[in-house]
Design an enzyme around this catalytic site. Structure first.
Site, PDB file in Angstrom:
ATOM      1  N   ASN A   1      -3.018 -19.337  -3.978  1.00 15.77           N
ATOM      2  CA  ASN A   1      -3.314 -18.935  -2.595  1.00 15.77           C
ATOM      3  C   ASN A   1      -4.616 -18.141  -2.602  1.00 15.77           C
ATOM      4  OD1 ASN A   1      -3.351 -17.973   0.003  1.00 15.77           O
ATOM      5  ND2 ASN A   1      -1.651 -16.539  -0.274  1.00 15.77           N
TER       6      ASN A   1
ATOM      7  N   LYS B   1      -6.309 -17.091  -0.093  1.00 14.33           N
ATOM      8  CA  LYS B   1      -6.475 -16.173   1.049  1.00 14.33           C
ATOM      9  C   LYS B   1      -7.855 -16.372   1.679  1.00 14.33           C
ATOM     10  CE  LYS B   1      -3.170 -13.190  -1.163  1.00 14.33           C
ATOM     11  NZ  LYS B   1      -2.452 -11.947  -1.088  1.00 14.33           N
TER      12      LYS B   1
ATOM     13  N   HIS C   1       3.849 -16.124   5.588  1.00 12.98           N
ATOM     14  CA  HIS C   1       3.290 -15.169   4.624  1.00 12.98           C
ATOM     15  C   HIS C   1       3.289 -13.768   5.236  1.00 12.98           C
ATOM     16  CE1 HIS C   1       0.653 -13.131   1.846  1.00 12.98           C
ATOM     17  NE2 HIS C   1       0.861 -14.131   1.006  1.00 12.98           N
TER      18      HIS C   1
ATOM     19  N   GLU D   1       1.298 -11.380   5.076  1.00 16.76           N
ATOM     20  CA  GLU D   1       0.036 -10.916   5.676  1.00 16.76           C
ATOM     21  C   GLU D   1      -0.079 -11.405   7.116  1.00 16.76           C
ATOM     22  OE1 GLU D   1      -2.542 -12.265   2.536  1.00 16.76           O
ATOM     23  OE2 GLU D   1      -1.931 -10.579   1.283  1.00 16.76           O
TER      24      GLU D   1
ATOM     25  N   GLU E   1       8.698 -13.338  -1.896  1.00 12.66           N
ATOM     26  CA  GLU E   1       7.584 -12.428  -2.147  1.00 12.66           C
ATOM     27  C   GLU E   1       7.904 -11.048  -1.574  1.00 12.66           C
ATOM     28  OE1 GLU E   1       3.613 -14.554  -2.619  1.00 12.66           O
ATOM     29  OE2 GLU E   1       3.978 -14.521  -0.482  1.00 12.66           O
TER      30      GLU E   1
ATOM     31  N   GLY F   1      -0.268  -7.878  -4.053  1.00 12.21           N
ATOM     32  CA  GLY F   1      -1.547  -7.185  -4.199  1.00 12.21           C
ATOM     33  C   GLY F   1      -1.460  -5.774  -4.763  1.00 12.21           C
TER      34      GLY F   1
ATOM     35  N   SER G   1       1.776 -10.242  -7.154  1.00 11.99           N
ATOM     36  CA  SER G   1       1.122  -9.672  -8.342  1.00 11.99           C
ATOM     37  C   SER G   1       1.370 -10.454  -9.626  1.00 11.99           C
ATOM     38  CB  SER G   1       1.545  -8.212  -8.542  1.00 11.99           C
ATOM     39  OG  SER G   1       1.028  -7.419  -7.491  1.00 11.99           O
TER      40      SER G   1
HETATM   41  P1  PGA Z   1      -0.980 -11.499  -5.107  1.00  8.21           P
HETATM   42  O1  PGA Z   1      -0.684 -12.307  -3.741  1.00  8.21           O
HETATM   43  O2  PGA Z   1      -0.698 -12.441  -6.225  1.00  8.21           O
HETATM   44  O3  PGA Z   1      -2.409 -11.141  -4.993  1.00  8.21           O
HETATM   45  O4  PGA Z   1      -0.064 -10.336  -5.114  1.00  8.21           O
HETATM   46  C1  PGA Z   1       0.435 -13.116  -3.616  1.00  8.21           C
HETATM   47  C2  PGA Z   1       0.497 -13.672  -2.224  1.00  8.21           C
HETATM   48  O5  PGA Z   1      -0.098 -13.098  -1.312  1.00  8.21           O
HETATM   49  O6  PGA Z   1       1.111 -14.678  -1.971  1.00  8.21           O
END
Ligand code: PGA
Length: 248
Positions: free
Chosen positions: A10, A12, A98, A100, A167, A173, A209
């Protein structure tokens, strides 16, 4: 781990047209017999989808989008992209729910409408669920996961294209991953809920992460069929490392 292992990248809101050069090494790896079980799927920003589809044309790497609008065809929705448009671009997958996007106002209802529209357009769906740190502290994790699953999958009749990405929001993150015990416990709870609801064995991915350093802890978690990788996937060398350390 199971037969097929999913590696979701991903990206982003990162990446430019020059980022594609770094992918050749990954394409080479995907062709090796040793990594036959790896199902690699890239989710670049909308602006790069077409380039990724072209880049991966003669490979078994798939491409998806990071979101779509709830209206499945066309409409007067400035700045939005529909499932039909994604399909037209050559996408086979879409990430929905997601955290976010949930954090910027996307509701369970919106996510459900998006899931239904993506199913109608024959896209495979990575449906993200997970609790916040506040919910975890209040011991609401199972309640939240159940609510997100039930609301998100309302009215869905065909579950074969649905993947669940667990998640924990507090893990995205932050560099922090759940303990083995917590993760296995939550994954098993999710599995139970899904089996009851769908009568199928859906694929479950873990995200939050994931990197090549903590993989030794994550690769032994039972019940997981792969990983949703955010920041560590934006560097192809790191992403390759993750694949290599999972399939050993
Ligand atoms: P990350 O993001 O691996 O940077 O924690 C995972 C995600 O947003 O799906």
């Amino acid at each position: 781990m199971t037969n097929n292992i999913y590696f979701i990248a991903n990206w982003k809101m990162y990446g430019s047209t020059t980022s594609l050069n770094s992918l050749n090494k990954l394409i080479n790896l995907s062709r090796l017999k040793k990594y036959k079980r790896a199902r690699i799927i890239y989710f670049p920003p909308f602006t790069l989808i077409k380039d990724f589809v072209t880049k991966f044309k003669k490979t078994k790497i798939s491409v998806g989008a990071q979101n779509c609008h709830q209206t499945e065809n066309y409409g007067s929705f400035t700045g939005s992209i529909s499932a039909k448009m994604l399909k037209d671009l050559g996408c086979n997958y879409v990430i929905l729910g997601h955290s976010e996007n949930r954090m910027s106002g996307e509701t369970d209802f919106d996510i459900n409408q998006k899931i239904l529209s993506a199913i109608n357009k024959n896209l495979k769906i990575i449906f993200c669920i997970g609790e916040t740190i506040k919910e975890k502290r209040k011991k609401l994790t199972h309640h939240v996961l159940k609510k997100q699953i039930n609301n998100g999958l309302k009215g869905v009749k065909n579950f074969k294209n649905i993947f669940i990405a667990y998640e924990p929001v507090w893990s995205i993150g932050t560099g922090i991953i759940p303990s083995k015990k917590d993760l296995e416990n939550n994954v098993s709870k999710i599995k139970k809920l899904l089996t009851k609801k769908t009568k199928l064995k859906l694929q479950i991915l873990y995200g939050g992460s994931v990197n090549s350093k903590n993989l030794s802890n994550l690769r032994n978690i039972s019940g997981i069929n792969g990983f949703l990788v955010g920041s560590a996937s934006q560097n192809t060398k790191n992403f390759i490392d993750i694949i290599k350390k999972t399939i050993i």
